[in-house]
Design a protein around this motif. Structure first.
Motif, PDB file in Angstrom:
ATOM      1  N   MET A   1       0.909  -1.116   0.134  1.00 36.77           N
ATOM      2  CA  MET A   1      -0.055  -0.111  -0.151  1.00 36.77           C
ATOM      3  C   MET A   1       0.829   1.166   0.010  1.00 36.77           C
ATOM      4  SD  MET A   1      -2.860   1.350   2.773  1.00 36.77           S
ATOM      5  CE  MET A   1      -3.885  -0.171   2.646  1.00 36.77           C
ATOM      6  N   THR A   2       0.430   2.175  -0.844  1.00 32.71           N
ATOM      7  CA  THR A   2       1.234   3.440  -0.765  1.00 32.71           C
ATOM      8  C   THR A   2       0.839   4.223   0.586  1.00 32.71           C
ATOM      9  OG1 THR A   2       1.375   5.422  -1.990  1.00 32.71           O
ATOM     10  CG2 THR A   2      -0.629   4.694  -1.950  1.00 32.71           C
ATOM     11  N   ASP A   3       2.115   4.940   0.843  1.00 35.00           N
ATOM     12  CA  ASP A   3       2.144   5.832   2.258  1.00 35.00           C
ATOM     13  C   ASP A   3       1.440   7.047   1.860  1.00 35.00           C
ATOM     14  OD1 ASP A   3       3.385   4.118   3.951  1.00 35.00           O
ATOM     15  OD2 ASP A   3       5.347   4.815   3.657  1.00 35.00           O
ATOM     16  N   SER A   4       1.272   7.591   0.944  1.00 36.08           N
ATOM     17  CA  SER A   4       0.658   8.905   0.516  1.00 36.08           C
ATOM     18  C   SER A   4      -0.128   8.808  -0.774  1.00 36.08           C
ATOM     19  CB  SER A   4       1.475  10.149   0.761  1.00 36.08           C
ATOM     20  OG  SER A   4       2.485  10.015  -0.358  1.00 36.08           O
ATOM     21  N   TYR A   5      -1.142   9.565  -1.101  1.00 36.18           N
ATOM     22  CA  TYR A   5      -1.804  10.027  -2.207  1.00 36.18           C
ATOM     23  C   TYR A   5      -2.431  11.185  -2.223  1.00 36.18           C
ATOM     24  CZ  TYR A   5      -5.717   7.499   0.173  1.00 36.18           C
ATOM     25  OH  TYR A   5      -6.560   7.454   1.016  1.00 36.18           O
ATOM     26  N   GLN A   6      -2.874  11.781  -3.314  1.00 35.72           N
ATOM     27  CA  GLN A   6      -3.586  12.875  -3.551  1.00 35.72           C
ATOM     28  C   GLN A   6      -5.099  12.828  -3.241  1.00 35.72           C
ATOM     29  OE1 GLN A   6      -2.295  15.974  -3.875  1.00 35.72           O
ATOM     30  NE2 GLN A   6      -0.273  15.275  -3.833  1.00 35.72           N
ATOM     31  N   ILE A   7      -5.461  13.629  -2.524  1.00 37.26           N
ATOM     32  CA  ILE A   7      -7.096  13.702  -2.463  1.00 37.26           C
ATOM     33  C   ILE A   7      -7.844  14.835  -2.877  1.00 37.26           C
ATOM     34  CG2 ILE A   7      -7.098  11.845  -0.893  1.00 37.26           C
ATOM     35  CD1 ILE A   7      -7.539  13.986   1.503  1.00 37.26           C
ATOM     36  N   PRO A   8      -9.161  15.080  -3.296  1.00 37.24           N
ATOM     37  CA  PRO A   8      -9.605  16.387  -3.550  1.00 37.24           C
ATOM     38  C   PRO A   8      -9.655  17.177  -2.168  1.00 37.24           C
ATOM     39  CG  PRO A   8     -11.100  14.449  -4.255  1.00 37.24           C
ATOM     40  CD  PRO A   8     -10.123  14.121  -3.372  1.00 37.24           C
ATOM     41  N   SER A   9      -9.527  18.554  -2.215  1.00 35.41           N
ATOM     42  CA  SER A   9      -9.505  19.535  -1.099  1.00 35.41           C
ATOM     43  C   SER A   9     -10.807  20.526  -1.028  1.00 35.41           C
ATOM     44  CB  SER A   9      -7.953  20.067  -1.104  1.00 35.41           C
ATOM     45  OG  SER A   9      -7.887  20.899  -2.194  1.00 35.41           O
ATOM     46  N   ALA A  10     -11.371  20.202  -2.362  1.00 37.20           N
ATOM     47  CA  ALA A  10     -12.515  21.250  -2.705  1.00 37.20           C
ATOM     48  C   ALA A  10     -13.541  20.796  -3.721  1.00 37.20           C
ATOM     49  CB  ALA A  10     -12.255  22.712  -3.052  1.00 37.20           C
ATOM     50  N   GLU A  11     -14.661  21.017  -3.510  1.00 39.38           N
ATOM     51  CA  GLU A  11     -15.729  20.476  -4.391  1.00 39.38           C
ATOM     52  C   GLU A  11     -15.574  21.360  -5.672  1.00 39.38           C
ATOM     53  OE1 GLU A  11     -20.393  21.161  -4.800  1.00 39.38           O
ATOM     54  OE2 GLU A  11     -20.123  19.268  -3.739  1.00 39.38           O
ATOM     55  N   LEU A  12     -15.855  20.532  -6.851  1.00 39.29           N
ATOM     56  CA  LEU A  12     -15.848  21.191  -8.327  1.00 39.29           C
ATOM     57  C   LEU A  12     -17.090  20.895  -8.945  1.00 39.29           C
ATOM     58  CD1 LEU A  12     -13.640  23.067  -9.751  1.00 39.29           C
ATOM     59  CD2 LEU A  12     -12.997  20.766 -10.999  1.00 39.29           C
ATOM     60  N   ILE A  13     -17.576  22.026  -9.594  1.00 41.35           N
ATOM     61  CA  ILE A  13     -18.590  21.741 -10.388  1.00 41.35           C
ATOM     62  C   ILE A  13     -18.667  22.197 -11.965  1.00 41.35           C
ATOM     63  CG2 ILE A  13     -21.301  22.423 -10.773  1.00 41.35           C
ATOM     64  CD1 ILE A  13     -21.171  23.021  -7.820  1.00 41.35           C
ATOM     65  N   ILE A  14     -18.824  21.370 -12.912  1.00 47.33           N
ATOM     66  CA  ILE A  14     -18.681  21.581 -14.234  1.00 47.33           C
ATOM     67  C   ILE A  14     -19.862  21.715 -14.863  1.00 47.33           C
ATOM     68  CG2 ILE A  14     -17.665  21.156 -16.515  1.00 47.33           C
ATOM     69  CD1 ILE A  14     -15.517  22.339 -14.755  1.00 47.33           C
ATOM     70  N   GLU A  15     -20.356  22.548 -15.663  1.00 44.41           N
ATOM     71  CA  GLU A  15     -21.884  22.433 -16.199  1.00 44.41           C
ATOM     72  C   GLU A  15     -21.616  22.835 -17.698  1.00 44.41           C
ATOM     73  OE1 GLU A  15     -26.280  24.392 -15.837  1.00 44.41           O
ATOM     74  OE2 GLU A  15     -24.655  24.688 -14.475  1.00 44.41           O
ATOM     75  N   GLU A  16     -22.216  21.685 -18.749  1.00 44.91           N
ATOM     76  CA  GLU A  16     -22.223  22.006 -20.028  1.00 44.91           C
ATOM     77  C   GLU A  16     -23.227  21.439 -20.710  1.00 44.91           C
ATOM     78  OE1 GLU A  16     -18.831  19.805 -21.308  1.00 44.91           O
ATOM     79  OE2 GLU A  16     -18.851  18.143 -20.140  1.00 44.91           O
ATOM     80  N   GLU A  17     -23.975  21.938 -22.145  1.00 45.31           N
ATOM     81  CA  GLU A  17     -24.858  21.344 -22.727  1.00 45.31           C
ATOM     82  C   GLU A  17     -24.186  20.683 -23.969  1.00 45.31           C
ATOM     83  OE1 GLU A  17     -28.070  23.354 -25.610  1.00 45.31           O
ATOM     84  OE2 GLU A  17     -28.034  24.191 -23.363  1.00 45.31           O
ATOM     85  N   ILE A  18     -24.877  19.489 -24.154  1.00 47.43           N
ATOM     86  CA  ILE A  18     -24.672  18.481 -25.304  1.00 47.43           C
ATOM     87  C   ILE A  18     -25.543  18.209 -26.028  1.00 47.43           C
ATOM     88  CG2 ILE A  18     -22.996  16.425 -25.821  1.00 47.43           C
ATOM     89  CD1 ILE A  18     -21.648  16.797 -23.244  1.00 47.43           C
ATOM     90  N   LYS A  19     -25.664  18.328 -27.251  1.00 50.18           N
ATOM     91  CA  LYS A  19     -26.802  18.180 -27.898  1.00 50.18           C
ATOM     92  C   LYS A  19     -28.351  18.361 -27.180  1.00 50.18           C
ATOM     93  CE  LYS A  19     -24.596  15.017 -31.370  1.00 50.18           C
ATOM     94  NZ  LYS A  19     -24.551  13.755 -31.788  1.00 50.18           N
TER      95      LYS A  19
END
Length: 206
Positions: A1-19
């Protein structure tokens, strides 16, 4: 198992229109299936009457293939949740959850179009995601004389250990957590500063 890894520190929202369909992608910190369910409940409240609420999550380190899951939520099998999960896996970020809300716009996208649509917002978001390093530490303990305490705590600090408790009795018992990669080296140095009288003990399950 790895000793460290990156995790999200803030929520992110992406909005787009597709067809003509509206896709809203959420990326956030997630440590369990229960947390993804809670996030789903909140998002369904915030965005009612959507056609689908698809999700994917990796609840532990990025390479853990057990603590993960996904859902197509009524979209054709494999067209939403699975490609979302694959996108998250490719980011090498742990403890991460993603939910994509779709408001159907009247135009069918087909399986290939859905795969691209459900992955699109996540791919964009992952390039912008704020992360922080999570250091995994393993529990250990040791018993030392009062006269040794200062040197022992100095040594623990050198190995990025976190002292969690001190029990002052006839001797001092220290409970601490330390990165796995330092466990052997710590004991070598404890022996060195104490003529072999000190040795840390670690949980065998770890």
């Amino acid at each position: 198992m790895t000793d460290s890894y990156q995790i999200p520190s803030a929520e992110l929202i992406i909005e787009e229109e597709i067809k003509h369909s509206r896709f809203i992608s959420f990326i956030f910190h997630c440590q369990s299936y229960e947390e993804i369910k809670c996030a789903l409940t909140n998002i369904k409240t915030r965005y009612p009457a959507a056609s689908h609420y698809c999700y994917a999550f990796i609840a532990q380190n990025p390479t853990n293939t057990v603590a993960m899951g996904s859902s197509d939520d009524g979209e054709p099998t494999g067209s939403a949740g699975r490609p979302m999960l694959a996108t998250l896996q490719g980011a090498n970020v742990g403890e991460i959850g993603a939910i994509v809300v779709r408001y159907f716009g009247g135009t069918k996208l087909g399986v290939g179009g859905l795969v691209r649509a459900y992955s699109s917002g996540l791919k964009q978001g992952l390039t912008q995601l704020q992360t922080q390093l999570k250091q995994i530490r393993y529990s250990g303990s040791l018993i030392c004389e009062y006269s040794q305490l200062k040197d022992v705590e100095h040594l623990l600090a050198q190995y990025d250990a976190v002292v969690e408790a001190r029990d002052f009795m006839e001797k001092v018992t220290l409970s601490f957590a330390i990165p796995k990669r330092f466990k052997t080296e710590l004991n070598l140095n404890l022996a060195s500063i104490s003529q072999g009288s000190l040795m840390a003990k670690f949980d065998l399950l770890e």
